[in-house]
Design a protein around this motif. Sequence first.
Motif, PDB file in Angstrom:
ATOM      1  N   PRO A  67       0.807  -1.219   0.000  1.00  0.00           N
ATOM      2  CA  PRO A  67       0.000   0.000   0.000  1.00  0.00           C
ATOM      3  C   PRO A  67       0.843   1.273   0.000  1.00  0.00           C
ATOM      4  CG  PRO A  67       0.075  -0.918   2.195  1.00  0.00           C
ATOM      5  CD  PRO A  67       0.762  -1.908   1.291  1.00  0.00           C
ATOM      6  N   CYS A  68       0.301   2.307  -0.600  1.00  0.00           N
ATOM      7  CA  CYS A  68       0.921   3.624  -0.538  1.00  0.00           C
ATOM      8  C   CYS A  68       0.754   4.151   0.886  1.00  0.00           C
ATOM      9  CB  CYS A  68       0.242   4.588  -1.509  1.00  0.00           C
ATOM     10  SG  CYS A  68       0.335   4.082  -3.236  1.00  0.00           S
ATOM     11  N   VAL A  69       1.806   4.763   1.444  1.00  0.00           N
ATOM     12  CA  VAL A  69       1.719   5.311   2.797  1.00  0.00           C
ATOM     13  C   VAL A  69       2.134   6.770   2.878  1.00  0.00           C
ATOM     14  CG1 VAL A  69       1.923   3.088   3.988  1.00  0.00           C
ATOM     15  CG2 VAL A  69       3.976   4.368   3.422  1.00  0.00           C
ATOM     16  N   THR A  70       2.963   7.222   1.943  1.00  0.00           N
ATOM     17  CA  THR A  70       3.403   8.618   1.929  1.00  0.00           C
ATOM     18  C   THR A  70       3.400   9.141   0.499  1.00  0.00           C
ATOM     19  OG1 THR A  70       5.740   8.070   1.674  1.00  0.00           O
ATOM     20  CG2 THR A  70       4.938   8.344   3.932  1.00  0.00           C
ATOM     21  N   THR A  71       3.644  10.444   0.385  1.00  0.00           N
ATOM     22  CA  THR A  71       3.766  11.076  -0.923  1.00  0.00           C
ATOM     23  C   THR A  71       5.064  11.866  -0.973  1.00  0.00           C
ATOM     24  OG1 THR A  71       1.378  11.250  -1.119  1.00  0.00           O
ATOM     25  CG2 THR A  71       2.674  12.665  -2.547  1.00  0.00           C
ATOM     26  N   ARG A  72       5.785  11.729  -2.070  1.00  0.00           N
ATOM     27  CA  ARG A  72       7.007  12.506  -2.288  1.00  0.00           C
ATOM     28  C   ARG A  72       6.698  13.557  -3.348  1.00  0.00           C
ATOM     29  NH1 ARG A  72      11.725   9.028  -3.946  1.00  0.00           N
ATOM     30  NH2 ARG A  72      11.594   8.452  -1.772  1.00  0.00           N
ATOM     31  N   TRP A  73       6.691  14.821  -2.922  1.00  0.00           N
ATOM     32  CA  TRP A  73       6.440  15.924  -3.850  1.00  0.00           C
ATOM     33  C   TRP A  73       7.725  16.189  -4.606  1.00  0.00           C
ATOM     34  CZ3 TRP A  73       1.469  16.172  -3.528  1.00  0.00           C
ATOM     35  CH2 TRP A  73       0.832  15.997  -2.294  1.00  0.00           C
ATOM     36  N   LEU A  74       7.684  16.172  -5.928  1.00  0.00           N
ATOM     37  CA  LEU A  74       8.888  16.313  -6.742  1.00  0.00           C
ATOM     38  C   LEU A  74       9.114  17.739  -7.218  1.00  0.00           C
ATOM     39  CD1 LEU A  74       8.437  13.058  -8.837  1.00  0.00           C
ATOM     40  CD2 LEU A  74       9.830  13.397  -6.787  1.00  0.00           C
ATOM     41  N   VAL A  75       8.057  18.437  -7.611  1.00  0.00           N
ATOM     42  CA  VAL A  75       8.184  19.785  -8.152  1.00  0.00           C
ATOM     43  C   VAL A  75       7.040  20.639  -7.625  1.00  0.00           C
ATOM     44  CG1 VAL A  75       8.220  21.169 -10.266  1.00  0.00           C
ATOM     45  CG2 VAL A  75       9.246  18.907 -10.265  1.00  0.00           C
ATOM     46  N   GLY A  76       7.368  21.870  -7.270  1.00  0.00           N
ATOM     47  CA  GLY A  76       6.346  22.826  -6.858  1.00  0.00           C
ATOM     48  C   GLY A  76       6.369  24.023  -7.792  1.00  0.00           C
TER      49      GLY A  76
ATOM     50  N   GLY B 288       7.169  30.530   3.104  1.00  0.00           N
ATOM     51  CA  GLY B 288       8.168  30.110   4.080  1.00  0.00           C
ATOM     52  C   GLY B 288       9.473  29.688   3.424  1.00  0.00           C
ATOM     53  N   GLY B 289       9.778  30.240   2.260  1.00  0.00           N
ATOM     54  CA  GLY B 289      11.004  29.904   1.546  1.00  0.00           C
ATOM     55  C   GLY B 289      10.937  28.626   0.725  1.00  0.00           C
ATOM     56  N   GLN B 290       9.789  27.967   0.690  1.00  0.00           N
ATOM     57  CA  GLN B 290       9.625  26.718  -0.057  1.00  0.00           C
ATOM     58  C   GLN B 290       8.611  26.896  -1.185  1.00  0.00           C
ATOM     59  OE1 GLN B 290      11.372  23.920   0.430  1.00  0.00           O
ATOM     60  NE2 GLN B 290      12.494  25.003   2.033  1.00  0.00           N
ATOM     61  N   PRO B 291       8.809  26.238  -2.331  1.00  0.00           N
ATOM     62  CA  PRO B 291       7.823  26.318  -3.425  1.00  0.00           C
ATOM     63  C   PRO B 291       6.471  25.755  -2.992  1.00  0.00           C
ATOM     64  CG  PRO B 291       9.885  25.345  -4.189  1.00  0.00           C
ATOM     65  CD  PRO B 291       9.975  25.442  -2.698  1.00  0.00           C
ATOM     66  N   VAL B 292       5.399  26.471  -3.339  1.00  0.00           N
ATOM     67  CA  VAL B 292       4.059  25.967  -3.032  1.00  0.00           C
ATOM     68  C   VAL B 292       3.699  24.868  -4.023  1.00  0.00           C
ATOM     69  CG1 VAL B 292       3.290  28.140  -2.003  1.00  0.00           C
ATOM     70  CG2 VAL B 292       2.858  27.719  -4.421  1.00  0.00           C
ATOM     71  N   LEU B 293       2.822  23.975  -3.599  1.00  0.00           N
ATOM     72  CA  LEU B 293       2.342  22.909  -4.491  1.00  0.00           C
ATOM     73  C   LEU B 293       1.201  23.448  -5.330  1.00  0.00           C
ATOM     74  CD1 LEU B 293       2.283  19.869  -2.054  1.00  0.00           C
ATOM     75  CD2 LEU B 293       4.014  20.444  -3.754  1.00  0.00           C
ATOM     76  N   ILE B 294       1.192  23.054  -6.600  1.00  0.00           N
ATOM     77  CA  ILE B 294       0.126  23.478  -7.496  1.00  0.00           C
ATOM     78  C   ILE B 294      -0.492  22.254  -8.147  1.00  0.00           C
ATOM     79  CG2 ILE B 294       1.052  25.777  -7.957  1.00  0.00           C
ATOM     80  CD1 ILE B 294       2.235  24.712 -10.553  1.00  0.00           C
ATOM     81  N   ASN B 295      -1.703  22.439  -8.643  1.00  0.00           N
ATOM     82  CA  ASN B 295      -2.410  21.372  -9.341  1.00  0.00           C
ATOM     83  C   ASN B 295      -2.391  21.686 -10.830  1.00  0.00           C
ATOM     84  OD1 ASN B 295      -3.961  19.143  -9.842  1.00  0.00           O
ATOM     85  ND2 ASN B 295      -5.878  20.113  -9.260  1.00  0.00           N
ATOM     86  N   PRO B 296      -1.899  20.850 -11.706  1.00  0.00           N
ATOM     87  CA  PRO B 296      -1.521  19.472 -11.451  1.00  0.00           C
ATOM     88  C   PRO B 296      -0.182  19.383 -10.725  1.00  0.00           C
ATOM     89  CG  PRO B 296      -1.125  20.010 -13.743  1.00  0.00           C
ATOM     90  CD  PRO B 296      -1.774  21.208 -13.114  1.00  0.00           C
ATOM     91  N   CYS B 297      -0.086  18.450  -9.790  1.00  0.00           N
ATOM     92  CA  CYS B 297       1.140  18.316  -9.009  1.00  0.00           C
ATOM     93  C   CYS B 297       2.026  17.237  -9.613  1.00  0.00           C
ATOM     94  CB  CYS B 297       0.813  18.001  -7.554  1.00  0.00           C
ATOM     95  SG  CYS B 297       0.057  16.405  -7.300  1.00  0.00           S
ATOM     96  N   VAL B 298       3.320  17.414  -9.371  1.00  0.00           N
ATOM     97  CA  VAL B 298       4.294  16.423  -9.806  1.00  0.00           C
ATOM     98  C   VAL B 298       4.764  15.727  -8.540  1.00  0.00           C
ATOM     99  CG1 VAL B 298       6.474  16.015 -10.985  1.00  0.00           C
ATOM    100  CG2 VAL B 298       4.977  17.862 -11.751  1.00  0.00           C
ATOM    101  N   ALA B 299       4.289  14.497  -8.339  1.00  0.00           N
ATOM    102  CA  ALA B 299       4.567  13.768  -7.108  1.00  0.00           C
ATOM    103  C   ALA B 299       4.415  12.270  -7.349  1.00  0.00           C
ATOM    104  CB  ALA B 299       3.602  14.217  -6.018  1.00  0.00           C
TER     105      ALA B 299
END
Length: 111
Positions: free
Chosen positions: A59-68, A75-86
């Motif tokens: 089963p899937c348990v986590t998600t790794r966000w690849l690109v924002g 907070g100095g980090q790229p925000v996630l957008i839809n469509p997401c790359v993960a």
Amino acid sequence: MPGPVLHSTASATCPHGGALNIVAASPRVMVSGLPVAVVTDQGIVAGCAFTLPSGTPQPCVTTRWLVGSTRVLAGGQPVLINPCVALCMSAPQIPGGPPIIAGSQVRVVAT
């Protein structure tokens, strides 16, 4: 590619139907009254029933966000957008496929 900014309660699932919950670590930036999601936030999957052809549960348990977002930070980090790359990941970190974003806010768009 521009897209709506994802927030912590965006409706999302893993490719096998498990519920994806985005845990916003820094709730200082908000859209529609909800914390925005950034690439360092944790995505936790619950209820994934994926099983390998051999019958072994994977089963899937986590998600790794690849690109924002390339231009908008929170907070100095790229925000996630839809469509997401993960990728949704199993416990031994085997990719299970990309998450499916079914619903999010549509008023704030980022690139």
